[in-house]
Design a protein around this motif. Structure first.
Motif, short mmCIF file in Angstrom:
data_model
loop_
_atom_site.label_atom_id
_atom_site.label_comp_id
_atom_site.label_asym_id
_atom_site.label_seq_id
_atom_site.Cartn_x
_atom_site.Cartn_y
_atom_site.Cartn_z
N THR A 22 0.83 -1.22 0.00
CA THR A 22 0.00 0.00 0.00
C THR A 22 0.86 1.26 0.00
OG1 THR A 22 -0.18 -0.20 2.41
CG2 THR A 22 -2.01 -1.07 1.10
N CYS B 294 2.44 1.83 -3.45
CA CYS B 294 1.44 2.29 -4.42
C CYS B 294 1.11 3.77 -4.18
CB CYS B 294 0.18 1.44 -4.32
SG CYS B 294 -1.06 1.85 -5.56
N VAL C 156 -6.17 1.63 -7.16
CA VAL C 156 -5.55 0.51 -7.85
C VAL C 156 -5.08 0.99 -9.23
CG1 VAL C 156 -5.93 -1.81 -8.78
CG2 VAL C 156 -7.04 -1.11 -6.63
N ARG D 176 -0.99 -3.82 -8.75
CA ARG D 176 -2.41 -4.19 -8.79
C ARG D 176 -2.59 -5.61 -8.25
NH1 ARG D 176 -3.13 -2.90 -13.73
NH2 ARG D 176 -3.29 -4.93 -14.74
N LEU E 52 -2.18 -5.50 -4.40
CA LEU E 52 -3.35 -4.97 -3.70
C LEU E 52 -4.46 -6.01 -3.67
CD1 LEU E 52 -3.26 -1.36 -5.19
CD2 LEU E 52 -2.93 -1.96 -2.77
N ASN E 53 -4.60 -6.73 -4.78
CA ASN E 53 -5.61 -7.78 -4.79
C ASN E 53 -5.24 -8.94 -3.87
OD1 ASN E 53 -8.10 -7.61 -6.66
ND2 ASN E 53 -6.49 -6.52 -7.79
N MET F 215 -9.04 -1.76 1.89
CA MET F 215 -9.19 -1.93 0.44
C MET F 215 -10.54 -1.41 -0.06
SD MET F 215 -6.41 -3.11 -0.73
CE MET F 215 -5.53 -2.21 0.56
#
Length: 572
Positions: A410, A413, A421, A493, A496-497, A521
């Motif tokens: 996180t 990003c 995202v 991405r 994060l998923n 999220m």
RNA sequence: GGGCCUGUAGCUCAAUGGUCAGAGCAGGGCGCUCAUAACGCCUUGGUUGGGGGUUCGAGUCCCUCCGGGCCUACCA
């Protein structure tokens, strides 16, 4: 889609339980209940407090309260602590409920009418000063074998010799110390388990998939010595389910109550009825879980308990059910546990040794305890809690492996893209290999959870967490980003998923952290993953998130040392 | 006394009778720098408690000895 009935052995009312009690029944039951719900099954998860018996009366007297008040109060305390540990009972009942009074008497009556209850006259020690009959272990005296002066009426703790209370030299009441004891005759009801032995044995023999701990204890009691014995199911006490009631097939039992081990398991059923009452539903709502003639035929019933409870759940309670000749649901699977020891010795409620539920929650969030206890569940042999091991496991697994993963993804990003995202790029071979590995391990994890193989499930989950770090390390989006931001975006991405996937998979073990991960999220979708490749597209490009605070703070050496000192001796 | 469980790396634990007994942590080395001084890779480490037996083959089955634990029916 199945219907799963789950019960945890019901904790005794007399005080706050320690971590050993917790990990032996309620916590693993909760893990399984949460998992089963996550898989879309219809779950009924029942627990309660076990409130009757001599220790409750004595604890109430010590607290200077009427026993009913004491139990009501302690029920509230235990219920709150259960909530603190996030035990997700559908109902947390009380064995002293009106429902359980009625159902206990119902079972007793049915057993009586079926000729399975007999009366036995016996001689028991009565304490004049205490105005009560004394259970064997509440009589103290000098051991005739070794001379130890605090031997109990059932066994001498010093030389381990089995005793009869009348063997003791200079016997006295362990409650008051009074020596004004006399042997009085009293009549009690016995459950004729001997005449059910064949049926019970055949039933147990069919349970080839049960843990060896469960069946070995059951078979020992079935076959040892003269085999399964009849069992006294009444006591001379005031606090309990009255033995004499309108319509009872016996007379002269006034002033007696059923033995707690008779009414406690019946509370599993009664508590489900209490649940129906509390939720404003009719009897059919609970009967469809318990009556095979009213919808329970397709229910899978799983019990969780410590090994000390096994005889009552494999023999006595089934004898009650079978002997009633009524279509009640029998247990399908019994998961039993060994003991958790504390730093070289036993947890001890009486000595206040170890960590108790309220103390545990006062120093750390529930997830820390849940993770350690479940990943070290005493499934195959007794296990041991040490502060060093607790600190090392929790810091490594929760803070370093899982928490730090969430943090690094996180924060990276947010720094290089935004708190959304990122779009662009595509999964490369490395990502596809990760997904394939996750697919395998997720299915393995499910297998362990379904088999209630708790340590193995925890190990698999931890392995799944580790995959995220391995991927990041080899993909190195921080390097790639300098030359190919789109490729880095695809990596992030995926990361994060992964956080969302981890939240879903981890929720049965660490529900609070899982909820925080999902909330970070901005995701409401906690659906259990089908194909992992699909599950990892849940958060699409442009989906916002919030970089969370540290998920798990580490336990510092000073804290550990402080706690080790605080909980070593007598409970404050 | 009887019964059951257990003994595997410094620690916690895995291994349907079948490759060279494997993981995690700890220890050592290297790498990375996004991150909670976190992460990754490599690596040291074992006469599977001792002894005997069965077997082509034993951590696994049998016997025996030693150690640890639990249960043994009125605490729950």
């Amino acid at each position: 889609m199945a219907r799963i009935l789950i019960t945890s052995a019901i904790p005794y009312i007399n005080g706050i339980k320690h971590l050993g009690n917790l990990v032996g029944s309620q916590l693993p039951a909760d893990l399984y209940a949460r998992y089963a719900r996550a898989r879309g099954h219809e779950v009924m998860f029942i627990c309660a407090t076990d409130e009757h018996g001599t220790p409750a009366e004595l604890a109430a007297a010590k607290a200077g309260k009427p026993v009913a008040d004491y139990c009501a109060e302690m029920h509230g305390v235990q219920k709150e602590l259960a909530a603190g540990f996030r035990l997700s009972f559908d109902h947390f009942g009380r064995s002293s409920s009106a429902r359980n009074n009625a159902l206990t008497q119902h079972f007793a009556k049915a057993l009586g009418e079926n000729g399975l209850i007999g009366e036995v006259a016996e001689r028991q020690v009565f304490s004049v000063a205490d105005n009560r009959f004394l259970p064997d272990r509440y009589i103290e005296g000098t051991c005739p074998n070794c001379g130890y002066d605090k031997a109990r009426g059932d066994q001498c703790e010093n030389c381990t010799k089995q005793l009869d209370p009348t063997d003791l030299i200079d016997p006295r009441s362990a409650i008051s110390g009074s020596t004004d004891l006399e042997v009085r005759e009293t009549r009690h009801l016995y459950l004729r388990q001997r005449s059910l032995k064949g049926e019970i044995a055949a039933w147990i023999d069919g349970k080839t998939d049960w843990p060896i701990l469960t069946t070995s204890i059951a078979k020992k009691w079935l076959n040892d010595g003269e085999g399964l014995q009849d069992r006294g199911i009444t006591r001379d006490l005031a606090w309990g389910v009255p033995v004499q009631f309108p319509g009872a097939p016996w007379q002269g039992m006034e002033g007696k109550v059923f033995y707690v081990w008779f009414d406690a398991p019946i509370e599993y059923i009664s508590a489900t009825a209490e649940w129906a009452d509390a939720t404003g539903q009719g009897d059919s709502a609970w009967q469809r879980w318990w009556r095979t003639d009213m919808g329970a035929a397709d229910v899978r019933y799983v019990q969780f308990m410590g090994k000390d409870n096994v005889p009552f759940h494999t023999l006595s309670f089934p004898a009650t059910i079978i002997g009633s000749r009524e279509p009640w649901k029998l247990v399908d699977y019994i998961k039993s546990f060994n003991y958790l020891n504390y730093d070289g010795g036993q947890f001890s409620t009486s000595q206040g040794r170890g960590v108790f539920m309220d103390q545990a929650l006062s120093i750390l969030p529930a997830d820390y305890w849940r993770w350690w206890l479940l990943s070290h569940a005493p499934e195959n042999s007794d296990a041991e809690f040490t502060w060093e091991n607790f600190q090392a496991s929790v810091n490594k697994d929760l803070a370093d492996v899982l928490g730090n993963f969430v943090s690094r993804v996180t924060k990276f990003c947010r720094a290089k893209f935004a708190e959304t995202v990122p779009g662009g790029g595509a999964f490369d071979d490395r990502a596809l290999a990760l997904i394939a590995e996750l697919e395998t391990r997720t299915r393995a994890y499910e297998g362990h959870m379904e088999a209630i193989d708790i340590r193995k499930a925890a190990g698999e989950l931890r392995g799944i967490w580790t995959l995220g770090n391995e991927y990041l390390q080899s993909a190195a989006p921080w390097s790639v980003h300098k030359t190919d931001p789109e490729a880095a975006a695809a990596m992030v991405r995926l990361g994060l998923n992964l956080i969302r996937l981890y939240a879903v998979l981890s929720a049965p073990f660490i529900p609070d952290a899982a909820a925080r991960m999902l909330a970070a999220m901005h995701c409401e979708d906690g659906a259990w993953p089908g194909p992992v490749a699909e599950a990892l597209t849940a958060l699409p490009p442009g989906h916002p998130f919030t970089t969370p605070d540290v998920l798990f703070a580490k336990i510092a050496d000073e804290e550990r040392e402080d706690w080790a000192k605080r909980f070593s001796g007598v409970r404050a």
